[in-house]
Every structure is written in structure tokens, then in C-alpha cells.
Design an enzyme around this catalytic site. Structure first.
Site, PDB file in Angstrom:
ATOM      1  N   ASN A 112      78.739  32.955  59.276  1.00 13.16           N
ATOM      2  CA  ASN A 112      78.040  33.759  60.282  1.00 13.16           C
ATOM      3  C   ASN A 112      78.509  35.209  60.229  1.00 13.16           C
ATOM      4  OD1 ASN A 112      77.215  31.202  60.946  1.00 13.16           O
ATOM      5  ND2 ASN A 112      78.280  31.112  62.897  1.00 13.16           N
ATOM      6  N   ASP A 113      79.830  35.396  60.332  1.00 12.86           N
ATOM      7  CA  ASP A 113      80.365  36.755  60.284  1.00 12.86           C
ATOM      8  C   ASP A 113      80.318  37.331  58.876  1.00 12.86           C
ATOM      9  OD1 ASP A 113      80.908  37.597  62.856  1.00 12.86           O
ATOM     10  OD2 ASP A 113      82.843  36.607  62.951  1.00 12.86           O
ATOM     11  N   ARG A 136      74.472  40.268  64.202  1.00 11.15           N
ATOM     12  CA  ARG A 136      73.787  38.974  64.280  1.00 11.15           C
ATOM     13  C   ARG A 136      73.365  38.625  65.701  1.00 11.15           C
ATOM     14  NH1 ARG A 136      77.585  34.522  65.159  1.00 11.15           N
ATOM     15  NH2 ARG A 136      79.743  35.251  65.201  1.00 11.15           N
ATOM     16  N   ARG A 175      91.592  26.592  64.685  1.00  8.69           N
ATOM     17  CA  ARG A 175      91.558  28.054  64.528  1.00  8.69           C
ATOM     18  C   ARG A 175      92.316  28.704  65.675  1.00  8.69           C
ATOM     19  NH1 ARG A 175      85.734  30.734  64.381  1.00  8.69           N
ATOM     20  NH2 ARG A 175      85.770  30.229  66.605  1.00  8.69           N
ATOM     21  N   GLU A 229      85.729  35.785  56.183  1.00  6.02           N
ATOM     22  CA  GLU A 229      84.523  36.189  56.894  1.00  6.02           C
ATOM     23  C   GLU A 229      84.254  37.687  56.826  1.00  6.02           C
ATOM     24  OE1 GLU A 229      85.049  34.855  60.957  1.00  6.02           O
ATOM     25  OE2 GLU A 229      87.215  35.114  60.808  1.00  6.02           O
TER      26      GLU A 229
END
Length: 536
Positions: free
Chosen positions: A449-450, A460, A328, A426
Site C-alpha cells: 500500500n505504502d 492513497r 509490527r 514500503e
């Protein structure tokens, strides 16, 4: 028998003697000094010793628990450098002893970090600052051992555990971690996941439990002190069952991850650096689904050079021996701040200047990373993944910059491969335009998660909202299904690299949705493989 309830940081069962973590005493008294120059020199000498100790801990952590966990000691060294001005000022202006000046500086810095509501990462560093201050004070007073040498494996109890304390422990003598403070995302919790042992946090266990028999239940977040015979027998049986499961899982190493009906799934690992490769290979990952390249930036005091990045990417590519390595590109901002980027304070950093937005604004930083990535591609099977994509033009612009980088490499006759390009899904925006994005890339990786955060409009990082944060929310699962369907309509493979990828309660759901790849912490690979192989 007493039972104390906290939060489970990592699952599992551990039975053994409870041992309270012994902390070296750093009681400091304010005292007047006449020779302020000599006092400041005494501080500098202790600081130099502390710096050497911190780097020793860094090297030890690098070997034992990987680069991602070792980088915290780089942060410790930076904190220590920042102490000088404040310590000198207090010593000279107040004519006081260096111990008092260091303790005051540590307390003031910790208070400042604790007040940074917009930066959870720095808030979590208060324990680190105090640990650095205590180390310098101990060194000024001749140092002292912490006495944490155990003759048998123990359930380790503490108010909190600093990284330097956990690194110095004999890991073979720790059955479980239990802290009175901390969080499920603390350094201790991350270390427990790496070591594959149960961990609890926020447990109100008294110090009087020290030396008594105990049971840690990492499934319910409970610890039993002086358990009665029935409870002890129950958990002994449970521990044996867990051990047997681990033995059976080891037998899955080398086996294909395929359902009984023939549906194959790629199980990849998430890593933060080179030091994590041992865990990837040990747990038989089919590849790396998420290499978090930002750790190269987080552990550096300045922008990492092209050569530094190239060496890291090349090492991973070579070590994985032809297996896919998805790297990434730089993903900082929001909860991952780096001082030398000089990012302005934002009211809502999660919605602000981060990830691909930084790379497309600061093209030279982006090009440096891309040059390193393409050069490393000649040594293995690298894929490049773009984070936080919300529009087609971002992908088109990124690919245009990639072409410039490749043209330059060709001119200079530098070998490279045309690597697969992917994007992280995301945001709801990316889900809704997934068909358009799929025409431009080779793969999708869903960052759950995002995606959950942005879909539910819930921060979060905010502990007050934990009960509202539901990664299993129907809207999140629907977004995942929409992404898979869009990707497959355009022959684009789709994976998941967020926390849900390792959630065993959703594994069958994802396989039935048509997911192609799941990426997770290395220790989750074999358990998830078993679930998939048991599916029809």
C-alpha cells in the site's frame, strides 16, 4: 427492471428482497427552557444511559466481529465525553432544550471533522459523531427501536451505516450491504469483508426500491431492482457457482499451499487484535504475517501499559500454538492519529513523523512495547517487524535498543526468546538499500500500500487520485522483484503483507518472482491457496 451503478466494496453475488434500513426519528426542535440546571441534568442522565449502551455494543462487536471492528465504539465513547462543555454552554447561554444543544454540538463537531482535509481518518468519523448525538437524543425521549428485524435474509440499503447500526443487526439476515454514500474503506466495507458478503457504496438507489426483489453484483458494483427473468436466471446460476467455489475451498483446509512443481508458499493472515483470531483459525492460516499493534494504542485513552500489551501479545502467541506471529511495532502517524501522543499538525503527514521515527525519538514508548513483546515471546513463536524503514542506521539503532531491553530482562530473570527481526519494505529507499538491510535482519515484508503510494508519489487516501493509483504499475512490480532478489541473496525470506498479497490476478506473478510468504485478510487465504495449488 432498473439497474443502479456504484462502487464495489466487496465481491460476490446476492439475490433477495431489498430492505431499506429504518432509522429512528431524531427530529429536533429548538425550545425555550426556564430551568437550565434541570435541563443539563436531563442531558447528563441520557448521556450516562448512552455510555452504557455504547459499551454493550463494544462487547457485542468484540464477540461477533473482532477487536479491530469493536474499537470504533471506544471512539464513540470519547466523542460523547467531548460533548459536555458545548452542550452545557448552549443550554445555559441560550436557555434552550437539551435535544437542541446535543444536535447542534453533533452538527458542529461533524462539520469540524469534515473540514480536516489532512486527516482522512477523522473525516470518516462524521457519521460516528452524528450517530452518538442521535443516540443521546433518543435516550432523552425514552428511546425507540429501529424496527430492523427481518424475517428473511435481505439486501440491506441505507444512506450510510454507522457501526452501532451494523453491530445490532442480525448478521444471518443480511445478504449484502448497499449504501448511497460511504467508501470502499468504510466500516461497512470492512465488515462485509469480515462477513464475506458483497457490498456496494455510492449507489444512487431510490427509497422506492424497498420491498422489491433485487440482485447485488459485487463484481461490477451494480444492483438490479425487479430483475427480468433472464437476468435473474443468469445471476442465480452465478450465485450457485460462487457457492460451489466456497464449498470446494473449504475442502482445502488442512492442505499444503504448494504448487504442482513443489514450490511451497506460506499463507499468513493480517489482523488488528485478539478478536480477529477466530477468523485466522477458521480460514486455516499458516501463521500471522501482520499483527497491527497500533490498534492497542488506538483503542486506549492513554498509552497502553507494558502489562496490557504483554497480555495481548501472549494471548495471540498461545492461540496460534507455535505458528509464526509477526508483530509490527507501533505504526502511527499519517492517517492514524492518536490524541494523547500530541503529534503536531504536519503539511504532509505521510512523509512526516510516523512509525519507526516516533519510536526512535520516544525511546521509552518503544522500550515498553519491546519489553512486552520479548516477555510474550516465551509463550509462542513471535517475530518483531519494524515499519517505515528508510536507512541502515534506523535498524541498527532499533536493534541496539532491543539489546538494552533484553539485558534488563536478563538482570530481572524474566524469560524470553531471541526472536527473528524483520523490516517492512514500503519506501523506494528501502528497496534500493535492500541488500544492506538484509544483512541486518531475518526477513522482509513488503507493504504494497505504502510502497505504491511512495513510488508513484500519489496520496492513497485522496479519492480524486483513484484513477492514477495503480498498484500494478510496472515500477511497483519491479520494486517487489528487486526486494525479493536482494533478500534471497542474503538468505532472508521475503513476504508481502499489503493489499496486493490477496490480489488473485497477481498470485502467480508473485510465486514466479520467488516470494516466500503472502499475508492477507483471513477470508482470502483459501482462494489464494487454490490458485497456488493449481499452478505448475
Amino acid at each position: 427492471m432498473e439497474v443502479y451503478q456504484g462502487k464495489a466494496s466487496f465481491k460476490g453475488v446476492a439475490i433477495g428482497r431489498i430492505a431499506e434500513m429504518k432509522k429512528a426519528s431524531t427530529v429536533v426542535r429548538r425550545m425555550h427552557v426556564d430551568d437550565v440546571d434541570a435541563e443539563f441534568q436531563r442531558y447528563l442522565a441520557a448521556k450516562e444511559q448512552a455510555q452504557a449502551e455504547i459499551m454493550e455494543l463494544h462487547d457485542k462487536a468484540l464477540k461477533e466481529v473482532g477487536e479491530a471492528q469493536a474499537e470504533i465504539f471506544e471512539v464513540h465513547a470519547m466523542f460523547l465525553d467531548d460533548f459536555d462543555d458545548s452542550v452545557e454552554n448552549i443550554i445555559r447561554e441560550q436557555s434552550v432544550n437539551a435535544e437542541y444543544a446535543v444536535a447542534t454540538t453533533g452538527d458542529n463537531t461533524a462539520a469540524m471533522l469534515a473540514a480536516m482535509d489532512d486527516n482522512p481518518y477523522m473525516q470518516a468519523r462524521t457519521t460516528d459523531v452524528k450517530d452518538v448525538a442521535d443516540r443521546v437524543i433518543r435516550d432523552m425521549n425514552g428511546g425507540s427501536g429501529d424496527g430492523n428485524v427481518f424475517t428473511e435474509p435481505v439486501l440491506l440499503i441505507s444512506d450510510d451505516l454507522a457501526p452501532s447500526e451494523t453491530v445490532q443487526l442480525d448478521k444471518s439476515k443480511v445478504l449484502a450491504f448497499v449504501t448511497r454514500g460511504g467508501s470502499t474503506n468504510s466500516h461497512t466495507a470492512i465488515l462485509a469483508r469480515t462477513m464475506n458478503i458483497p457490498a456496494l457504496c455510492q449507489v444512487p438507489i431510490p427509497k422506492e426500491a424497498d420491498g422489491k426483489m433485487g440482485i447485488v453484483d459485487g463484481f461490477t458494483g451494480s444492483i438490479y431492482v425487479d430483475p427480468d427473468a433472464d437476468i435473474l436466471e443468469k445471476y442465480q446460476q452465478m450465485a450457485e457457482e460462487e457457492a460451489e467455489k466456497q464449498r470446494l475451498l473449504i475442502q482445502l483446509k488442512g492442505k499444503d499451499t504448494v504448487t504442482k512443481s513443489g514450490k511451497a508458499i506460506k499463507l499468513y493472515a493480517n489482523i488488528g487484535g485478539i478478536g480477529d483470531l477466530n477468523f485466522v483459525l477458521e480460514n486455516d492460516a499458516a501463521g500471522i504475517g501482520l499483527f497491527r499493534s497500533e490498534f492497542l494504542y488506538l483503542q486506549s485513552e492513554d498509552y497502553p501499559t507494558e502489562e496490557e500489551q504483554f497480555k495481548a501479545y501472549r494471548t495471540v502467541a498461545e492461540m496460534m500454538a507455535g505458528k509464526e506471529v509477526v508483530i509490527r511495532t507501533l505504526d502511527i502517524g499519517a492517517d492514524k492519529q492518536i490524541d494523547y501522543f500530541n503529534l503536531e499538525k504536519e503539511e504532509n503527514p505521510a512523509l512526516g513523523f510516523r512509525a519507526i521515527r516516533i519510536c526512535l525519538t520516544n525511546e521509552e514508548i518503544f522500550k515498553t512495547q519491546l519489553r512486552a513483546l520479548y516477555r510474550a515471546s516465551a509463550y509462542g513463536n513471535i517475530c518483531i517487524m519494524l515499519p517505515m524503514i528508510t536507512s541502515v542506521w534506523e535498524v541498527e539503532k532499533a536493534k541496539s535498543i532491543m539489546e538494552e531491553v533484553k539485558d534488563d530482562l536478563r538482570i530481572h530473570k524474566v524469560p524470553f526468546k531471541d526472536v527473528p527481526i524483520g523490516v517492512m519494505i514500503e519506501t523506494p529507499a528501502a528497496v534500493l538499500i535492500a541488500d544492506d538491510l538484509a544483512e541486518l535482519v531475518d526477513f522482509f515484508s513488503i507493504g504494497t500500500n505504502d510502497l505504491t503510494q511512495y513510488t508513484l508519489a500519489i496520496d492513497r487516501q485522496n479519492q480524486k487520485l483513484e484513477r492514477f493509483f495503480n498498484a500494478h504499475h510496472p515500477a511497483v512490480l519491479k520494486a517487489i522483484q528487486m526486494t525479493i532478489d536482494a533478500g534471497h541473496r542474503h538468505n532472508t525470506w521475503v513476504g508481502i503483507c499489503g493489499e496486493l498479497g490477496a490480489d488473485p490476478t497477481l498470485t502467480e506473478t508473485f510465486v514466479r518472482m520467488g516470494i516466500d510468504e503472502l499475508s492477507m485478510s483471513p477470508s482470502s487465504i483459501l482462494p489464494v491457496r487454490k490458485i497456488i495449488r493449481d499452478m505448475d
